[in-house]
Design a protein around this motif. Structure first.
Motif, short mmCIF file in Angstrom:
data_model
loop_
_atom_site.label_atom_id
_atom_site.label_comp_id
_atom_site.label_asym_id
_atom_site.label_seq_id
_atom_site.Cartn_x
_atom_site.Cartn_y
_atom_site.Cartn_z
N ASP A 24 -10.95 -38.46 -26.06
CA ASP A 24 -10.80 -38.01 -27.09
C ASP A 24 -11.86 -37.19 -27.76
OD1 ASP A 24 -10.10 -41.72 -29.03
OD2 ASP A 24 -8.97 -40.35 -26.90
N HIS A 25 -12.86 -37.28 -27.36
CA HIS A 25 -14.31 -36.84 -27.71
C HIS A 25 -14.10 -35.21 -26.90
CE1 HIS A 25 -17.91 -35.49 -28.71
NE2 HIS A 25 -18.87 -35.61 -27.62
N LEU A 26 -13.77 -35.01 -25.83
CA LEU A 26 -13.01 -33.27 -25.31
C LEU A 26 -11.47 -33.25 -25.62
CD1 LEU A 26 -13.16 -34.67 -21.05
CD2 LEU A 26 -14.96 -33.43 -22.76
N ALA A 77 -18.89 -31.06 -18.80
CA ALA A 77 -17.68 -31.49 -19.65
C ALA A 77 -17.45 -30.36 -21.26
CB ALA A 77 -17.42 -32.61 -19.48
N GLU A 78 -18.57 -30.75 -21.66
CA GLU A 78 -18.56 -30.38 -23.05
C GLU A 78 -17.95 -28.36 -22.63
OE1 GLU A 78 -19.85 -32.86 -26.11
OE2 GLU A 78 -21.65 -31.98 -25.34
N ALA A 79 -19.45 -28.80 -22.69
CA ALA A 79 -19.17 -27.15 -21.86
C ALA A 79 -18.23 -26.49 -21.73
CB ALA A 79 -20.57 -25.82 -20.70
N ASP A 136 -23.89 -34.25 -16.92
CA ASP A 136 -22.08 -34.19 -16.50
C ASP A 136 -21.90 -34.26 -18.18
OD1 ASP A 136 -21.93 -36.14 -13.86
OD2 ASP A 136 -22.58 -34.04 -14.32
N HIS A 137 -21.73 -35.21 -18.98
CA HIS A 137 -21.44 -34.77 -20.59
C HIS A 137 -21.69 -33.65 -21.47
CE1 HIS A 137 -21.08 -37.06 -24.76
NE2 HIS A 137 -21.32 -35.82 -24.77
N HIS A 138 -22.78 -32.66 -20.64
CA HIS A 138 -22.42 -31.39 -21.47
C HIS A 138 -21.94 -30.34 -19.78
CE1 HIS A 138 -27.05 -31.84 -22.61
NE2 HIS A 138 -26.03 -31.92 -23.66
MN LIG Z 1 -20.62 -34.63 -27.14
#
Ligand SMILES: [Mn+2]
Length: 195
Positions: free
Chosen positions: A37-39, A163-165, A159-161
């Motif tokens: 959902d976030h991505l 994927a967000e980038a 990894d969170h960063h």
């Molecule tokens: Mn985030």
């Protein structure tokens, strides 16, 4: 209006997705997989697409089918909303940093599906999203969007960063490629005359 609604129903997932290419980033996304959902929210907000996604998947198995089928439905929505692709810019690319991470995405709505992904992930999962499924999301999206998608995480530590980038870069790139170019006067941007 460049809007499409996809309803995809299999034994594994039931997905309803509506995409408006000329939106403002409005979104209502519930797939049952929080980080997915976030991505998807990053694609909507940074692509200025209006996007609603309601997915019910076989999460008792794992998150694979839900992630893959959502990517397939999203790609199909872009393909349908673009119609015969007349008047669009067709190609786009963007570098996007997210703190220490940097990603690069390039897209061509050529009509031919092809995905190239690169990137080192540091762990097996981000939330409930296996990092092995991020390239799979891109490949599935490219297949039904009938587009070339090159998605690279150049470097990063978190990894969170990363994927967000990557998904912010995908959003910005899809926005650039699907934009109407008035200079094209409604013509299909192809020497072949069709995409
Ligand atoms: Mn985030």
């Amino acid at each position: 209006m460049r809007i499409s609604t996809i309803h995809r129903h299999t034994n594994e997932t039931d997905i309803t997705l509506t995409l408006s290419l000329d939106g403002s980033g409005k979104h209502d996304i519930q797939t049952g997989v929080g980080f997915l959902d976030h991505l998807l929210t990053h694609i909507a907000v940074h692509g200025l697409f209006d996007l609603t996604v309601q997915a019910v998947g076989d999460l008792h198995v794992d998150t694979h089918h839900t992630i893959e089928d959502t990517a397939l439905a999203l790609g199909q929505a872009f393909d349908e909303a673009l119609g015969d692709r007349s008047g669009i810019v067709r190609m786009g690319s963007a570098y996007v940093p997210m703190d220490e991470s940097l990603a690069f995405v390039a897209v061509d709505f050529s009509g031919r599906p092809c995905a190239v992904t690169q990137g080192q992930w540091h762990g097996p999962v981000i939330g409930q999203v296996p990092t092995t499924l991020i390239p799979h999301f891109i490949e599935s999206f490219a297949a039904t969007a009938r587009a070339n998608v090159h998605a690279n995480v150049l470097y990063g530590r978190d990894d969170h960063h990363q994927a967000e980038a990557l998904f912010k870069a995908l959003g910005r790139t899809l926005d650039a490629a699907t934009m109407i170019d008035p200079r094209r006067a409604g013509n299909v941007p192809s020497t072949k005359g069709s995409l």
